[in-house]
Design a protein around this motif. Structure first.
Motif, PDB file in Angstrom:
ATOM      1  N   GLY A  41       1.393 -10.489   4.006  1.00  0.00           N
ATOM      2  CA  GLY A  41       0.084 -11.129   4.020  1.00  0.00           C
ATOM      3  C   GLY A  41      -1.013 -10.288   3.410  1.00  0.00           C
ATOM      4  N   SER A  42      -0.678  -9.471   2.427  1.00  0.00           N
ATOM      5  CA  SER A  42      -1.680  -8.613   1.789  1.00  0.00           C
ATOM      6  C   SER A  42      -1.573  -8.726   0.279  1.00  0.00           C
ATOM      7  N   VAL A  43      -2.598  -8.211  -0.406  1.00  0.00           N
ATOM      8  CA  VAL A  43      -2.560  -8.083  -1.864  1.00  0.00           C
ATOM      9  C   VAL A  43      -2.394  -6.606  -2.182  1.00  0.00           C
ATOM     10  N   PHE A  44      -1.355  -6.300  -2.937  1.00  0.00           N
ATOM     11  CA  PHE A  44      -1.027  -4.922  -3.312  1.00  0.00           C
ATOM     12  C   PHE A  44      -1.085  -4.852  -4.825  1.00  0.00           C
ATOM     13  N   ALA A  45      -1.907  -3.965  -5.362  1.00  0.00           N
ATOM     14  CA  ALA A  45      -2.102  -3.895  -6.811  1.00  0.00           C
ATOM     15  C   ALA A  45      -1.468  -2.646  -7.398  1.00  0.00           C
ATOM     16  N   ILE A 168       4.892 -13.303  -3.734  1.00  0.00           N
ATOM     17  CA  ILE A 168       4.660 -13.675  -5.127  1.00  0.00           C
ATOM     18  C   ILE A 168       4.353 -12.424  -5.944  1.00  0.00           C
ATOM     19  N   PHE A 169       5.031 -12.302  -7.080  1.00  0.00           N
ATOM     20  CA  PHE A 169       4.772 -11.213  -8.015  1.00  0.00           C
ATOM     21  C   PHE A 169       3.950 -11.786  -9.167  1.00  0.00           C
ATOM     22  N   LEU A 170       2.764 -11.239  -9.371  1.00  0.00           N
ATOM     23  CA  LEU A 170       1.875 -11.681 -10.444  1.00  0.00           C
ATOM     24  C   LEU A 170       1.699 -10.533 -11.422  1.00  0.00           C
ATOM     25  N   ASP A 171       2.306 -10.663 -12.588  1.00  0.00           N
ATOM     26  CA  ASP A 171       2.250  -9.603 -13.596  1.00  0.00           C
ATOM     27  C   ASP A 171       1.138  -9.945 -14.593  1.00  0.00           C
ATOM     28  N   GLU A 172       0.000  -9.279 -14.432  1.00  0.00           N
ATOM     29  CA  GLU A 172      -1.172  -9.485 -15.274  1.00  0.00           C
ATOM     30  C   GLU A 172      -1.516 -10.979 -15.403  1.00  0.00           C
ATOM     31  N   PRO A 173      -1.818 -11.632 -14.273  1.00  0.00           N
ATOM     32  CA  PRO A 173      -1.983 -13.092 -14.299  1.00  0.00           C
ATOM     33  C   PRO A 173      -3.241 -13.582 -14.994  1.00  0.00           C
ATOM     34  N   THR A 174      -4.246 -12.737 -15.199  1.00  0.00           N
ATOM     35  CA  THR A 174      -5.493 -13.227 -15.791  1.00  0.00           C
ATOM     36  C   THR A 174      -5.760 -12.660 -17.184  1.00  0.00           C
ATOM     37  N   THR A 175      -4.773 -11.993 -17.774  1.00  0.00           N
ATOM     38  CA  THR A 175      -4.966 -11.448 -19.114  1.00  0.00           C
ATOM     39  C   THR A 175      -5.293 -12.569 -20.101  1.00  0.00           C
ATOM     40  N   GLY A 176      -6.378 -12.399 -20.836  1.00  0.00           N
ATOM     41  CA  GLY A 176      -6.759 -13.372 -21.849  1.00  0.00           C
ATOM     42  C   GLY A 176      -7.622 -14.507 -21.350  1.00  0.00           C
ATOM     43  N   GLY A 195      -3.191 -17.916   3.557  1.00  0.00           N
ATOM     44  CA  GLY A 195      -2.077 -18.714   4.079  1.00  0.00           C
ATOM     45  C   GLY A 195      -0.857 -17.894   4.443  1.00  0.00           C
ATOM     46  N   GLY A 196      -0.950 -16.565   4.361  1.00  0.00           N
ATOM     47  CA  GLY A 196       0.151 -15.706   4.791  1.00  0.00           C
ATOM     48  C   GLY A 196       1.055 -15.213   3.685  1.00  0.00           C
ATOM     49  N   VAL A 197       0.754 -15.572   2.433  1.00  0.00           N
ATOM     50  CA  VAL A 197       1.584 -15.140   1.303  1.00  0.00           C
ATOM     51  C   VAL A 197       1.263 -13.681   0.969  1.00  0.00           C
ATOM     52  N   THR A 198       2.284 -12.929   0.577  1.00  0.00           N
ATOM     53  CA  THR A 198       2.119 -11.553   0.116  1.00  0.00           C
ATOM     54  C   THR A 198       2.107 -11.548  -1.410  1.00  0.00           C
ATOM     55  N   VAL A 199       1.158 -10.827  -1.996  1.00  0.00           N
ATOM     56  CA  VAL A 199       1.012 -10.800  -3.450  1.00  0.00           C
ATOM     57  C   VAL A 199       1.114  -9.366  -3.952  1.00  0.00           C
ATOM     58  N   GLN A 204      -4.635  -5.337 -15.798  1.00  0.00           N
ATOM     59  CA  GLN A 204      -5.346  -4.438 -16.704  1.00  0.00           C
ATOM     60  C   GLN A 204      -6.815  -4.328 -16.321  1.00  0.00           C
ATOM     61  N   TYR A 205      -7.254  -5.220 -15.419  1.00  0.00           N
ATOM     62  CA  TYR A 205      -8.661  -5.280 -15.073  1.00  0.00           C
ATOM     63  C   TYR A 205      -8.899  -4.540 -13.752  1.00  0.00           C
ATOM     64  N   LEU A 206      -9.592  -3.405 -13.830  1.00  0.00           N
ATOM     65  CA  LEU A 206      -9.831  -2.625 -12.627  1.00  0.00           C
ATOM     66  C   LEU A 206     -10.739  -3.369 -11.651  1.00  0.00           C
ATOM     67  N   GLU A 207     -11.659  -4.162 -12.181  1.00  0.00           N
ATOM     68  CA  GLU A 207     -12.508  -4.974 -11.320  1.00  0.00           C
ATOM     69  C   GLU A 207     -11.662  -5.935 -10.491  1.00  0.00           C
ATOM     70  N   GLU A 208     -10.580  -6.429 -11.078  1.00  0.00           N
ATOM     71  CA  GLU A 208      -9.706  -7.368 -10.390  1.00  0.00           C
ATOM     72  C   GLU A 208      -9.044  -6.713  -9.176  1.00  0.00           C
ATOM     73  N   ALA A 209      -8.541  -5.504  -9.362  1.00  0.00           N
ATOM     74  CA  ALA A 209      -7.949  -4.775  -8.238  1.00  0.00           C
ATOM     75  C   ALA A 209      -8.993  -4.483  -7.176  1.00  0.00           C
ATOM     76  N   ASP A 210     -10.198  -4.123  -7.612  1.00  0.00           N
ATOM     77  CA  ASP A 210     -11.285  -3.825  -6.674  1.00  0.00           C
ATOM     78  C   ASP A 210     -11.624  -5.061  -5.851  1.00  0.00           C
ATOM     79  N   GLU A 211     -11.642  -6.222  -6.485  1.00  0.00           N
ATOM     80  CA  GLU A 211     -12.005  -7.474  -5.815  1.00  0.00           C
ATOM     81  C   GLU A 211     -10.923  -7.958  -4.855  1.00  0.00           C
ATOM     82  N   LEU A 212      -9.656  -7.807  -5.237  1.00  0.00           N
ATOM     83  CA  LEU A 212      -8.579  -8.508  -4.532  1.00  0.00           C
ATOM     84  C   LEU A 212      -7.724  -7.633  -3.627  1.00  0.00           C
ATOM     85  N   ALA A 213      -7.478  -6.398  -4.019  1.00  0.00           N
ATOM     86  CA  ALA A 213      -6.382  -5.639  -3.416  1.00  0.00           C
ATOM     87  C   ALA A 213      -6.768  -4.991  -2.087  1.00  0.00           C
TER      88      ALA A 213
END
Length: 328
Positions: A41-45, A168-176, A195-199, A204-213
């Motif tokens: 249930g966490s986001v790991f970047a 769920i494994f998301l490999d650079e999901p927002t690139t481009g 909802g309890g999903v682990t991501v 490539q976006y450091l802001e993305e990790a800062d926001e989500l992880a």
């Protein structure tokens, strides 16, 4: 390395764990014995420069590539002993879209339902629900080739969710993607985790990790250079400080005399005090001001951002003399 809950120090249950993960391609060592513990249930970047091993980690943990060494568990299953069980409980969205441009969005969804062996009626229901959830109902009968980049990425993740994966494994999901589409994807990821999903996210976006992880691992040359929350990582890099601003010149001078190692800004009547921004250091600073009988009119905490952390830990550049500032 395990993470711990706040009540008694018990290890948090891991959705994904890796101990001593190693992988080489010929003589090229890509992963050099890394350990990961990803709570459910966490986001790991995963952050790191190109070639650091981020995508290889995702490919191994999602059963697409075999590790050379390592004790690996995903969703409670040993990766070496039960790869089929692992595949049944995960979803993967890679760097390149799995969407078939030659068919419609709805047909893409129904194809995934067939691949998951869902009964026809249930497959249609799941497809319709996900298309609505991702705001794609209006475009469901249009060829995917007509979709914008953001729409196609939303369809890609919707297809990943057909099998109701808990990891769920998301490999650079927002690139481009443009900024608006990127923020839409961030909201989708937050909803999944609620909802309890682990991501497990690479980006490539450091802001993305800062926001989500919840936690971030910085990879460099196949090894873990650092791990922690975004705030913990920012404190690894020098340059953090507290800025005190005064309106009374007498208070400004008194504070400058009472505090050690300050940088004065006489015209602005402000002082910069080196600090990691921790509660302990802030309390000590305020105590010294109280002892001097001085009260600042404004106090802001400035810390290095993840760009500075990234450059410092991966050797891409020296840490800037003046880090980017984001007042808290």
């Amino acid at each position: 390395m395990p993470t711990f809950d706040q009540e008694g120090g018990r290890p948090s249950p891991a959705a994904v764990s890796a101990v001593g993960l190693r992988k080489s391609y010929g003589e090229k060592l890509v992963l050099d014995g890394i350990d990961l513990h990803i709570p459910a249930g966490s986001v790991f970047a995963l952050l790191g420069p190109n070639g650091a091993g981020k995508t290889t980690v995702v490919k191994i943990l999602s059963t697409l590539v075999t590790a050379d060494e390592g004790e690996l568990h995903v969703g409670g299953h040993n990766l070496a002993d039960a790869p089929q069980a692992v595949r049944a409980g995960i979803g993967v969205t890679g760097q390149f879209s799995a969407v078939d441009d030659l068919i419609t969005g709805e047909e893409n969804m129904l194809l995934m339902a067939d691949l998951h062996h869902l009964p026809r009626a249930r497959g249609r229901r799941v497809a319709a629900e996900l298309l609505e959830r991702f705001d794609l109902t209006g475009a469901a009968e249009k060829p995917a080739s007509t979709y914008s980049g953001g729409m196609k990425r939303r369809l890609d993740i919707a297809m990943t969710l057909v099998g109701s994966p808990r990891i769920i494994f998301l490999d650079e999901p927002t690139t481009g993607l443009d900024p608006r589409s990127r923020h839409t994807m961030w909201q989708i990821i937050r909803e999944l985790v609620t909802g309890g999903v682990t991501v497990l996210l690479t980006t490539q976006y450091l802001e993305e990790a800062d926001e989500l992880a919840d936690r971030i691992v910085v990879l460099n040359d196949g090894r873990i250079a650092a791990e922690g929350s975004a705030e913990e990582l920012k404190r690894l890099v020098p340059g953090g400080h507290v800025r005190l601003r005064f309106t009374d010149p007498a208070d400004y001078r008194s504070a400058a005399s009472a505090l050690c190692e300050v940088t004065r800004h006489d015209e602005a009547l402000s002082l910069s005090v080196p600090s990691d921004g921790s509660q302990r250091e802030l309390r000590s600073l305020l105590d010294r001001l109280d002892s001097a009988g001085v009260e600042a009119d404004e106090l802001t905490v400035h810390t290095p951002d993840l760009d500075d952390v990234f450059f410092a830990l991966t050797g891409g550049a020296n840490v800037p003399d003046q880090p980017k500032e984001s007042a808290r």
